[in-house]
Design a protein around this motif. Structure first.
Motif, PDB file in Angstrom:
ATOM      1  N   ARG A   1     -16.810  14.830  93.224  1.00 53.97           N
ATOM      2  CA  ARG A   1     -15.429  15.004  93.693  1.00 53.97           C
ATOM      3  C   ARG A   1     -14.550  13.868  93.188  1.00 53.97           C
ATOM      4  O   ARG A   1     -15.038  12.770  92.882  1.00 53.97           O
ATOM      5  CB  ARG A   1     -15.384  15.037  95.225  1.00 53.97           C
ATOM      6  CG  ARG A   1     -16.253  16.106  95.867  1.00 53.97           C
ATOM      7  CD  ARG A   1     -16.067  17.464  95.244  1.00 53.97           C
ATOM      8  NE  ARG A   1     -16.368  18.533  96.194  1.00 53.97           N
ATOM      9  CZ  ARG A   1     -17.577  19.083  96.360  1.00 53.97           C
ATOM     10  NH1 ARG A   1     -18.606  18.675  95.639  1.00 53.97           N
ATOM     11  NH2 ARG A   1     -17.752  20.054  97.242  1.00 53.97           N
ATOM     12  N   ILE A   2     -13.279  14.169  93.185  1.00 54.39           N
ATOM     13  CA  ILE A   2     -12.303  13.241  92.600  1.00 54.39           C
ATOM     14  C   ILE A   2     -11.421  12.632  93.682  1.00 54.39           C
ATOM     15  O   ILE A   2     -10.846  13.358  94.502  1.00 54.39           O
ATOM     16  CB  ILE A   2     -11.413  14.008  91.595  1.00 54.39           C
ATOM     17  CG1 ILE A   2     -12.264  14.509  90.427  1.00 54.39           C
ATOM     18  CG2 ILE A   2     -10.259  13.124  91.111  1.00 54.39           C
ATOM     19  CD1 ILE A   2     -11.538  15.497  89.536  1.00 54.39           C
ATOM     20  N   ALA A   3     -11.324  11.312  93.676  1.00 58.91           N
ATOM     21  CA  ALA A   3     -10.338  10.630  94.526  1.00 58.91           C
ATOM     22  C   ALA A   3      -9.384   9.898  93.586  1.00 58.91           C
ATOM     23  O   ALA A   3      -9.806   9.057  92.796  1.00 58.91           O
ATOM     24  CB  ALA A   3     -11.027   9.651  95.472  1.00 58.91           C
ATOM     25  N   VAL A   4      -8.116  10.275  93.655  1.00 64.16           N
ATOM     26  CA  VAL A   4      -7.111   9.772  92.723  1.00 64.16           C
ATOM     27  C   VAL A   4      -6.388   8.560  93.327  1.00 64.16           C
ATOM     28  O   VAL A   4      -5.954   8.622  94.480  1.00 64.16           O
ATOM     29  CB  VAL A   4      -6.072  10.878  92.435  1.00 64.16           C
ATOM     30  CG1 VAL A   4      -4.973  10.374  91.509  1.00 64.16           C
ATOM     31  CG2 VAL A   4      -6.754  12.107  91.852  1.00 64.16           C
ATOM     32  N   TYR A   5      -6.266   7.504  92.544  1.00 62.43           N
ATOM     33  CA  TYR A   5      -5.485   6.325  92.956  1.00 62.43           C
ATOM     34  C   TYR A   5      -4.525   6.016  91.826  1.00 62.43           C
ATOM     35  O   TYR A   5      -4.874   5.322  90.876  1.00 62.43           O
ATOM     36  CB  TYR A   5      -6.415   5.133  93.242  1.00 62.43           C
ATOM     37  CG  TYR A   5      -7.359   5.435  94.376  1.00 62.43           C
ATOM     38  CD1 TYR A   5      -7.004   5.168  95.700  1.00 62.43           C
ATOM     39  CD2 TYR A   5      -8.583   6.061  94.142  1.00 62.43           C
ATOM     40  CE1 TYR A   5      -7.840   5.496  96.749  1.00 62.43           C
ATOM     41  CE2 TYR A   5      -9.431   6.402  95.189  1.00 62.43           C
ATOM     42  CZ  TYR A   5      -9.053   6.115  96.489  1.00 62.43           C
ATOM     43  OH  TYR A   5      -9.885   6.454  97.528  1.00 62.43           O
TER      44      TYR A   5
END
Ligand SMILES: *[C@@H]1O[C@H](CO)[C@@H](O)[C@H](O)[C@H]1NC(C)=O
Ligand SMILES: *[C@@H]1O[C@H](CO)[C@@H](O)[C@H](O)[C@H]1NC(C)=O
Ligand SMILES: *[C@@H]1O[C@H](CO)[C@@H](O)[C@H](O)[C@H]1NC(C)=O
Ligand SMILES: *[C@@H]1O[C@H](CO)[C@@H](O)[C@H](O)[C@H]1NC(C)=O
Ligand SMILES: *[C@@H]1O[C@H](CO)[C@@H](O)[C@H](O)[C@H]1NC(C)=O
Ligand SMILES: *[C@@H]1O[C@H](CO)[C@@H](O)[C@H](O)[C@H]1NC(C)=O
Ligand SMILES: *[C@@H]1O[C@H](CO)[C@@H](O)[C@H](O)[C@H]1NC(C)=O
Length: 817
Positions: free
Chosen positions: A265-269
């Motif tokens: 999964r992707i967590a965008v910052y």
């Protein structure tokens, strides 16, 4: 050269004036524990994730914020400053916008540990799964649909294009993902709540530093996690893009793209904006990502240069990465695009994995065919000038300079730069229409004011049949990366080829006494350039990829750590793009882009790390990093030592660990490393304390760590490599390996000694139980002093076929103790 830089480096300039009393952003590290470590007082608790939502954490967070405000109030004049960020999760500190004379008042404040000016931050701009043997790994581990399941990778970059098919949520797969991750979905322009769709599990943006430093442009510096650049989407899809997404550009199908770990999964910052990237925003993003609980943090961005007047290891950026490691997060970062010079790495610390870039065996050959049958190789993803390609259809060949309108009232620049094809008004439409036009690299490209986009525009307006953009002997060869051209076009980057083209052209062209063309007799065609060829030698270390040795300060004294750590594909990588493409107008409208840079190599390693973490959830960051390193390959697809591109564009030379680290990542090997070299926070503190000219006070101030047990030498840090920057006579280096497999295994050691050095390993063989640990004493003796590093390898071969390799980089300065 300009073209390569355009593609590789998206440069974000910090627009602060150096003028005395202009405000700047300062980063201030303060006394006192941050939230993550307030209860972590023992090594055994290292890496345990905190619950950010607990009442105790929230109360402590409020307390820290309040203490930051009070601290600033008590030292700085009211109205003279703005607090930009309170860092409180993994680091206790603030970012404050104020004047140099105000900041002086903080310099000697009791609570201030470190003070640093904000720096500019830049981005270090897919067939690759096949190249690395990833499908076999997927099959072994339950299929591509499962690879990376349960793992969250955090991306600190330019945001994400949430509408891209690589990030679509697949409803047929498992939606019960929770893990221990707790993020948030920050809505904003072009980024509605639905953008966090289960594949993208969290998205945040950090802009206080950017907004304080410059006036953002609303139409491109979008204040939401949306990616207006393309870089962030490219990086995220390389690591975790969905499986088998068709890549279609200008109507042509280039194959299917997959991330390395398509189920992660992707967590965008988002912390980088088209107008600017500040270190404050990047640090705030790291602080938050670790708190949210990402398993792996990917940094294809970083400060441009080594810190001034500080050890490379002890700038705030490195300290944040150390704190992330301490909290259990593996940090993967780009090694930099400053190659091929030695000492060009900008990834320094042993607690982060620095990734170098290589070419894959895929190329896109394109050819210009002259009327006399001469074929000239070039670069460009373009269709052929003649439809189906069986019969070559030649068109009139015209040198742009010869097609300038006579007696015009055009501005001088249009006439002067006509050879660069930047201004349609400069040309006689009747001459160029339907022709293959030669546009030449010249002063405007050299100083960066001319663009390929302008050539494409000229070609479209004047209906060229095609253009060839050629190198100019006055400026030398250039480096060209394939760019998708909607109409036939080719780039010819070698001046020797330009000379052949012009020789043919002049011979065929009839001129009058004034040199004006009377008859164009030359003919040319462009062949299909969009089909990949898989015949190349690979991997080859990319020319731009930053090289070791690692160094400790601005004077570039080398240090006993190997950088880069590992090699991964980073040259001409197809991955997701953002059609807005505000920094690369030539790629605007495209959903996929072929990009190069250590930025592109980094997410390959993040994806492999995600798979290792998926199958070994209890492994610490250093264990994962070790598994990736000890299983890497130092040989290419011809079975020969890995080569590198150097300063000379056309010859390869043998590479070394300072080019490729441990070697090309081997994902299937990395899942079963046999043994790992593990190191924790305390070890990194011991390492720092053992560095020459570093005293315990500096280390305590920067990291909070206390120098307890010193290493005899910094080379005793338990890394999966050994680097000795000055070996005087003899040295014993200590290592410890841990068996991470479920069976006991007997290992036999072998050494390929560096030139001028003997290497002896004690014990030379050992049997190690599951979870058991074995100490190794490795003695290096100089037999011949040399004036440079020499390289070798230690190989531990297990009875169950595990092979554990450790690169040796030694500088033997003297034979006598
Ligand atoms: C879905 O994922 C959860 C958590 O990773 C796991 O426990 C469960 O078995 C999975 N279900 C299916 C059908 O794969
Ligand atoms: C979540 O954290 C707890 C406590 O640290 C741990 O026992 C559990 O395995 C973690 N769950 C996942 C899915 O990582
Ligand atoms: C803002 O960005 C847009 C799109 O890139 C550009 O056309 C415009 O000139 C910029 N405005 C300013 C004030 O720089
Ligand atoms: C261009 O100008 C010169 C001198 O002014 C003149 O002799 C010539 O005829 C002109 N040519 C054209 C094509 O107008
Ligand atoms: C760049 O080169 C072009 C062509 O010689 C020239 O017209 C222009 O003034 C130059 N610009 C800069 C910024 O040097
Ligand atoms: C090596 O060590 C010896 C003894 O400590 C010292 O005298 C000598 O100067 C050293 N050699 C170099 C090249 O540093
Ligand atoms: C290496 O040097 C040490 C100290 O001079 C010596 O005791 C040892 O025998 C040497 N080892 C080898 C393998 O040459």
């Amino acid at each position: 050269m300009i073209l390569v830089q355009k593609n590789l480096l998206l440069l974000f300039v910090l627009l602060v004036s150096c003028n005395g009393e202009d405000k700047k952003i300062y980063l201030v590290l303060l006394e006192g524990d941050p939230i993550a470590f307030q209860h972590v007082k023992t090594i055994s608790q290292e890496g345990t994730k905190l619950d950010p939502n607990s009442e105790a954490s929230k109360a402590y967070a409020n307390e820290l914020t309040k203490s930051h405000d009070e601290f600033l109030q008590s030292y700085l004049e009211r109205g003279s400053y703005d607090k930009i960020y309170s860092f409180k999760h993994i680091i206790n500190g603030v970012a404050v916008h104020t004047t140099p004379s105000q900041i002086k008042k903080l310099k000697n404040a009791a609570r201030v540990k470190l003070l640093e000016e904000d720096r500019r931050v830049k981005q270090m701009t897919t067939y690759s799964p096949q190249f690395l043997g990833i499908p076999a790994v997927w099959t072994q581990q339950g299929g591509d649909r499962n690879a990376g399941e349960g793992i969250v990778i955090g991306f600190i970059d330019s945001g994400i294009n949430p509408d891209h098919p690589s990030f679509a949520y697949d409803p047929t797969t498992n939606n019960s993902f929770t893990g221990n991750f707790s993020g948030a979905c920050e809505e904003g322009p072009l980024f509605p709540q639905t953008s966090c769709n289960g594949k993208i599990v969290s998205a945040r943006f950090f802009s206080a530093g950017a907004q304080t430093t410059t006036t953002l442009n609303d139409s491109m510096d979008i204040l939401s996690p949306f990616d207006a650049v393309g870089h962030g989407s490219h990086v995220a899809s390389t690591a975790t893009g969905n499986f088998g997404v068709p890549v279609v550009v200008n109507g042509l199908y280039y194959g299917r793209a997959s991330g390395m770990a398509p189920r992660a999964r992707i967590a965008v910052y988002k912390a980088i904006y088209p107008s600017i990237g500040t270190l404050s925003d990047v640090l705030a993003a790291i602080d938050q990502a670790v708190l949210d609980g990402v398993d792996i943090l990917t940094l294809s961005v970083g400060p441009e240069e080594p810190p001034e007047d500080k050890l490379t290891f002890l700038s705030l950026f490195e300290i944040f990465m150390l704190a992330a490691h301490k909290a259990g997060t593996l940090v993967i970062q780009a090694a930099g695009n400053e190659g091929p010079s030695p000492y060009s790495v900008i990834s320094y610390s042993p607690w982060a994995v620095g990734v170098a870039s290589c070419d894959t065996d895929r190329t896109y050959p394109a050819t210009l065919i002259l009327g006399n049958g001469l074929k000239i190789a070039g670069v460009g993803l373009s269709g052929a000038t003649a439809g189906d390609g069986l019969m070559i259809q030649y068109n009139k060949l015209v040198l742009a300079k010869d097609a300038i309108k006579i007696n015009t009232t055009l501005p001088r620049i249009a006439i002067n730069n006509a050879e660069e094809c930047q201004y349609p008004e400069a040309f006689d439409p009747l001459v160029v229409q339907g022709s293959v036009v030669i546009c030449t690299f010249s002063a405007g490209f050299y100083n960066g004011t001319s663009t390929l986009t302008a050539i494409i525009q000229t070609a479209r307006v004047l209906r060229f049949k095609a253009f060839a953009f050629v190198a100019n002997p006055t400026y030398g060869d250039f480096i060209a990366e394939p760019i998708p051209f909607a109409t036939p076009a080719i780039m010819i980057p070698a001046t020797t080829d330009t000379q052949n083209i012009l020789q043919y052209y002049e011979k065929a062209t009839v001129r009058d006494a004034n040199g004006l063309v009377v008859r164009y007799g030359g003919r040319a065609a462009i062949s299909e350039g969009r089909y990949a060829s898989y015949k190349g030698r690979a991997p080859i270390v990319s020319r731009f990829s930053s090289r070791g040795p690692d160094y400790i300060d601005q004077s570039k004294s080398p240090t006993d750590v190997l950088k880069p750590d590992i090699l991964a594909p980073g040259h001409q990588i197809w991955a997701a793009w953002s059609p807005m493409s505000v920094l690369d107008p030539i790629l605007s409208g495209y959903n996929f882009a072929l990009m190069s840079g250590t930025s592109m190599a980094t997410p390959h390693i993040a994806g492999v790390a995600a798979m290792i973490k998926q199958y070994n959830p209890s492994w610490t960051p250093s264990m994962i990093a070790s598994a990736i390193s000890t299983t890497a390959s130092t040989y290419d697809n011809l079975g020969e030592p890995i080569m590198a591109h150097g300063f000379d564009l056309y010859t390869l030379h043998t590479s070394a660990p300072f080019g490729f680290g441990a070697g090309l990542v081997n994902p299937s090997g990395a899942l079963h490393p046999g043994l790992v070299f593990s190191a924790g926070y305390e070890d990194y503190i011991s390492f720092l304390c053992s560095l020459p000219n570093v005293d315990s006070r500096i280390v305590k101030t920067a990291t909070g760590g206390i120098c307890g047990q010193l290493f005899e030498n910094p080379s005793d840090l338990n890394l999966p490599s050994i680097t000795i920057t000055s070996l005087n006579g003899s040295r014993i280096v200590h290592r410890a390996v841990t068996n991470v497999e479920s069976k006991a295994e007997t290992y036999l050691s072998a050494v390929l000694p560096p030139k001028g050095v003997t290497v002896n390993i004690e014990p030379s063989w050992f049997t190690i139980a599951p979870q058991g640990t074995q100490d190794l004493h490795i003695t290096f003796n100089v037999t011949q002093a040399l004036d440079d590093f020499t390289f070798g390898e230690i190989v531990l071969t297990g009875s169950l076929n595990h092979v554990v390799k450790m690169p040796l980089s030694i500088f033997p300065i003297s034979t006598k103790m």
